[in-house]
Design a protein around this motif. Structure first.
Motif, PDB file in Angstrom:
ATOM      1  N   HIS A 154      29.776  10.885 -28.956  1.00 55.66           N
ATOM      2  CA  HIS A 154      30.616  10.244 -29.972  1.00 55.66           C
ATOM      3  C   HIS A 154      30.575  11.051 -31.263  1.00 55.66           C
ATOM      4  N   ASP A 155      29.376  11.480 -31.667  1.00 54.69           N
ATOM      5  CA  ASP A 155      29.225  12.266 -32.890  1.00 54.69           C
ATOM      6  C   ASP A 155      29.967  13.599 -32.809  1.00 54.69           C
ATOM      7  N   ASN A 156      30.100  14.131 -31.584  1.00 57.14           N
ATOM      8  CA  ASN A 156      30.784  15.410 -31.386  1.00 57.14           C
ATOM      9  C   ASN A 156      32.255  15.249 -31.025  1.00 57.14           C
ATOM     10  N   GLY A 157      32.738  14.000 -31.032  1.00 61.79           N
ATOM     11  CA  GLY A 157      34.139  13.751 -30.693  1.00 61.79           C
ATOM     12  C   GLY A 157      34.442  13.875 -29.214  1.00 61.79           C
ATOM     13  N   GLU A 158      33.415  13.710 -28.369  1.00 61.36           N
ATOM     14  CA  GLU A 158      33.594  13.888 -26.924  1.00 61.36           C
ATOM     15  C   GLU A 158      33.176  12.641 -26.141  1.00 61.36           C
ATOM     16  N   LEU A 159      33.343  11.474 -26.734  1.00 59.04           N
ATOM     17  CA  LEU A 159      32.909  10.232 -26.094  1.00 59.04           C
ATOM     18  C   LEU A 159      33.645   9.974 -24.787  1.00 59.04           C
ATOM     19  N   ALA A 178      30.039   1.620 -25.011  1.00 60.09           N
ATOM     20  CA  ALA A 178      30.984   2.694 -25.295  1.00 60.09           C
ATOM     21  C   ALA A 178      32.131   2.199 -26.171  1.00 60.09           C
ATOM     22  N   ASN A 179      32.618   0.999 -25.896  1.00 58.09           N
ATOM     23  CA  ASN A 179      33.692   0.437 -26.709  1.00 58.09           C
ATOM     24  C   ASN A 179      33.258   0.199 -28.143  1.00 58.09           C
ATOM     25  N   GLU A 180      32.012  -0.232 -28.323  1.00 50.58           N
ATOM     26  CA  GLU A 180      31.471  -0.419 -29.686  1.00 50.58           C
ATOM     27  C   GLU A 180      31.411   0.919 -30.420  1.00 50.58           C
ATOM     28  N   LEU A 181      30.965   1.969 -29.720  1.00 45.62           N
ATOM     29  CA  LEU A 181      30.932   3.299 -30.340  1.00 45.62           C
ATOM     30  C   LEU A 181      32.336   3.737 -30.723  1.00 45.62           C
ATOM     31  N   ARG A 182      33.278   3.535 -29.811  1.00 42.51           N
ATOM     32  CA  ARG A 182      34.643   3.953 -30.054  1.00 42.51           C
ATOM     33  C   ARG A 182      35.215   3.256 -31.290  1.00 42.51           C
ATOM     34  N   ALA A 183      34.872   1.990 -31.451  1.00 42.81           N
ATOM     35  CA  ALA A 183      35.379   1.195 -32.581  1.00 42.81           C
ATOM     36  C   ALA A 183      34.727   1.584 -33.900  1.00 42.81           C
ATOM     37  N   SER A 184      33.555   2.214 -33.838  1.00 44.02           N
ATOM     38  CA  SER A 184      32.830   2.537 -35.089  1.00 44.02           C
ATOM     39  C   SER A 184      33.353   3.800 -35.745  1.00 44.02           C
TER      40      SER A 184
END
Length: 184
Positions: A154-159, A178-184
């Motif tokens: 996620h930090d690298n834009g590759e989630l 994963a959805n929570e990360l995407r929303a953050s």
């Protein structure tokens, strides 16, 4: 990509001017590199690989298709088959899948990298071979490791890519995370 890519593959990718991170992804269960179908098609065009397709078997009611591909590059000719059936293909387009598999196998063989790399069109086949491993429950360590991998991705834009590479049991267990990360 954590597994080392074979030097033979790297040399071919260099000649094609492909970056491994763009065209390959590591299938987590089999630890085999898969090339995205669109890059196989681009490789065929760049290297002037030509092919002819021949119907071997089509049964749309049973969702079975077998296509023969005769491909050539310079003086070298390869004949191979692509097959799709309910046993190795989850989509509703067995003829198109059989065609993609036949073409992709032929092109990868002519490039000299089939066996080192497979096409993502063969994903259902690879998943079927690894099904037994996927069905075992994930341990807490596997879950923690996967969460850490997703956070870093996620930090690298590759989630999206990292999530896609997870085994299906982990995907199911970590979908909300994963959805929570995407929303953050």
């Amino acid at each position: 990509m954590s597994k080392e890519i074979d030097p033979i593959v790297l040399e071919v990718l260099k000649k094609l001017q492909f970056k491994p991170k763009d065209c390959l992804w590591l299938h987590p269960q089999s630890q085999k590199y898969l090339m995205l179908h669109k890059y196989v098609e681009i490789a065929a065009a760049k290297t002037n690989i030509t092919y002819e397709l021949h119907e071997v078997e089509f049964n749309t009611l049973e969702k079975i298709a077998v296509v023969k591909c005769v491909a050539n590059h310079s003086e070298k000719i390869v004949t191979t088959y692509g097959e799709a059936s309910p046993g190795n293909c989850k989509n509703n387009y067995p003829v198109a899948m059989a065609e993609k598999r036949a073409i992709d196998r032929a092109v990868l063989k002519l490039l000299g990298i089939h066996g080192f790399v497979y096409s993502d069109s063969e994903m259902d086949v690879v998943e079927k071979q690894e099904k037994k491993q996927e069905n075992k429950p994930s341990t807490e360590k596997e879950l923690d490791d996967a969460k850490q991998t997703l956070k870093e991705a996620h930090d690298n834009g590759e989630l999206k890519q990292a999530y896609h590479e997870l085994p299906s049991t982990l995907k199911t267990q970590l979908r909300d995370f994963a959805n929570e990360l995407r929303a953050s």
